[in-house]
Design an enzyme around this catalytic site. Sequence first.
Site, PDB file in Angstrom:
ATOM      1  N   TYR A 107       0.645  -1.282  -0.121  1.00  0.00           N
ATOM      2  CA  TYR A 107      -0.129   0.013   0.274  1.00  0.00           C
ATOM      3  C   TYR A 107       0.946   1.113   0.045  1.00  0.00           C
ATOM      4  O   TYR A 107       1.857   1.167   0.657  1.00  0.00           O
ATOM      5  CB  TYR A 107      -0.731   0.080   1.070  1.00  0.00           C
TER       6      TYR A 107
ATOM      7  N   HIS B  71      -3.063   0.380   6.830  1.00  0.00           N
ATOM      8  CA  HIS B  71      -3.914   0.348   6.033  1.00  0.00           C
ATOM      9  C   HIS B  71      -4.891  -0.958   6.062  1.00  0.00           C
ATOM     10  O   HIS B  71      -5.287  -1.621   5.139  1.00  0.00           O
ATOM     11  CB  HIS B  71      -3.508   0.281   4.559  1.00  0.00           C
TER      12      HIS B  71
HETATM   13  C1  GCO Z   1      -4.250   7.732   3.694  1.00  0.00           C
HETATM   14  C2  GCO Z   1      -5.348   6.796   2.957  1.00  0.00           C
HETATM   15  C3  GCO Z   1      -5.864   6.858   1.529  1.00  0.00           C
HETATM   16  C4  GCO Z   1      -6.481   5.941   1.130  1.00  0.00           C
HETATM   17  C5  GCO Z   1      -7.473   6.688  -0.123  1.00  0.00           C
HETATM   18  C6  GCO Z   1      -8.436   5.695  -0.420  1.00  0.00           C
HETATM   19  O1  GCO Z   1      -3.935   7.462   4.830  1.00  0.00           O
HETATM   20  O2  GCO Z   1      -4.014   8.817   3.070  1.00  0.00           O
HETATM   21  O3  GCO Z   1      -5.204   5.570   3.625  1.00  0.00           O
HETATM   22  O4  GCO Z   1      -4.345   6.933   0.892  1.00  0.00           O
HETATM   23  O5  GCO Z   1      -5.967   4.585   0.649  1.00  0.00           O
HETATM   24  O6  GCO Z   1      -7.656   8.072   0.190  1.00  0.00           O
HETATM   25  O7  GCO Z   1      -8.981   6.083  -1.769  1.00  0.00           O
HETATM   26 MG    MG Z   2      -5.013   5.975   5.675  1.00  0.00          MG
END
Ligand code: GCO
Ligand code: MG
Length: 418
Positions: free
Chosen positions: A167, A224
Amino acid sequence: MVNPIGGGMQITDLKIICTAPDGIRLTIVKLETDSGLNGIGCATFTQFPLTVVSALKNYFKPFLIGRDAEAITDAWHAMYLSGYWRNGSVLNNAIAGIDQALWDLKGKALGKPVYALLGGKVRNDLATYVHVNGANASEVHGKIIQLKELGFDNFRVQFAIPNLASYGSGLSFQTKAGEQTRQDYRLALNQAPWNEDLYFEFTLQELRALRSLDGEIGIIHDVHERIAPTRAVAFAKAVEDLGLLFLEDPVAPEHIEYLADIKARTTTPIAFGELLNAPSDYNRLISERLIAYLRCHITQIGGFTPALKLASTAESFGIKTAFHGPGDLSPVGHAAHMHLGALTPNFGIQEIYLQSERSDAVFPGSPEIRAGKMQINDRPGFGVEIDEEAAAQFPYPDHAFNGAWPEIRSNDGSIIKP
Ligand code: GCO
Ligand code: MG
């Protein structure tokens, strides 16, 4: 039909502007009034934008026309309850765009920035954090050094583990304010597999290595919701000695009870909440002090009105704000964060997405980042506009699922949290 509250500016039209200057589907609401003033708000639900467009066009537009634009709280509750079944992503994001546009209108009508309507600013600027990703601590620290020279002190760090759907570790692009990780890698139809064990060991190893390279920077890591909740407790315990600014989303919203276990076993500050919806969803998080930082996605909770209430509730419990500020929030939403952070005593830190020149052209007056701080301006309303001609240059890109995320599967083939 004029709102029973009466008085004020009447709403005469609701327009929807769909634009993607950085390949991320943004949705903007524009409310016009009989005063000639108009207001704009962010209604971005980047995975299902067309559903929000439908809710706005088919339901909230007829619902609002003729209402008093100054009866903001009344409109919020009327819209929130208008579907009977409530508190979901589509309707909350639609309501958020309207709610922000009404606040923008209110400020413009009075010639004041929104924070001035609510007690005025309590700080000179807002501390921020930016996204940094890389293959290992050394590569990440190289990027951090460049961003530190631009004045940034706090960094959300994600590691790109080879051949893993890591992620937050997509490709980057350069902006005038530094390097920004892209978000649209999430749309690729052939997502790599996920391996929780590999993530757990590698991330711990590299976070430790990064802290040994730099003892000063604020380090944030976003789990995440990618590990089993029982292991989330172990992960939060394992990073305890690294002095993270916070560990984010260690568990999924469905497993919120585990935050109590984490709190009981570690001193690692936890940030949680971007995936929650109505204010009442945060009751336990705040009343039991399960978090150090309140994360809200301002369009997912229904806009600026609930954001004010949540920030104020958190203040009573000693919890700081760290509102969700990714690329799939438009500069209008980021401007709402600027006003919220300006007036909130328990403001903690603001996540930002370094906007491209394309985005700046579509959204004149986007919040300014200078020396790592979000600047507070005194322009009326939220202080940002939308250039509809420029917006039209960036239609939503073609995608097999119109923006919905393809699934990510674990190494055993089962689908994991995204
Ligand atoms: C963050 C978030 C985002 C989300 C995204 C989903 O902490 O910035 O986790 O990266 O994954 O906004 O669409
Ligand atoms: Mg986040």
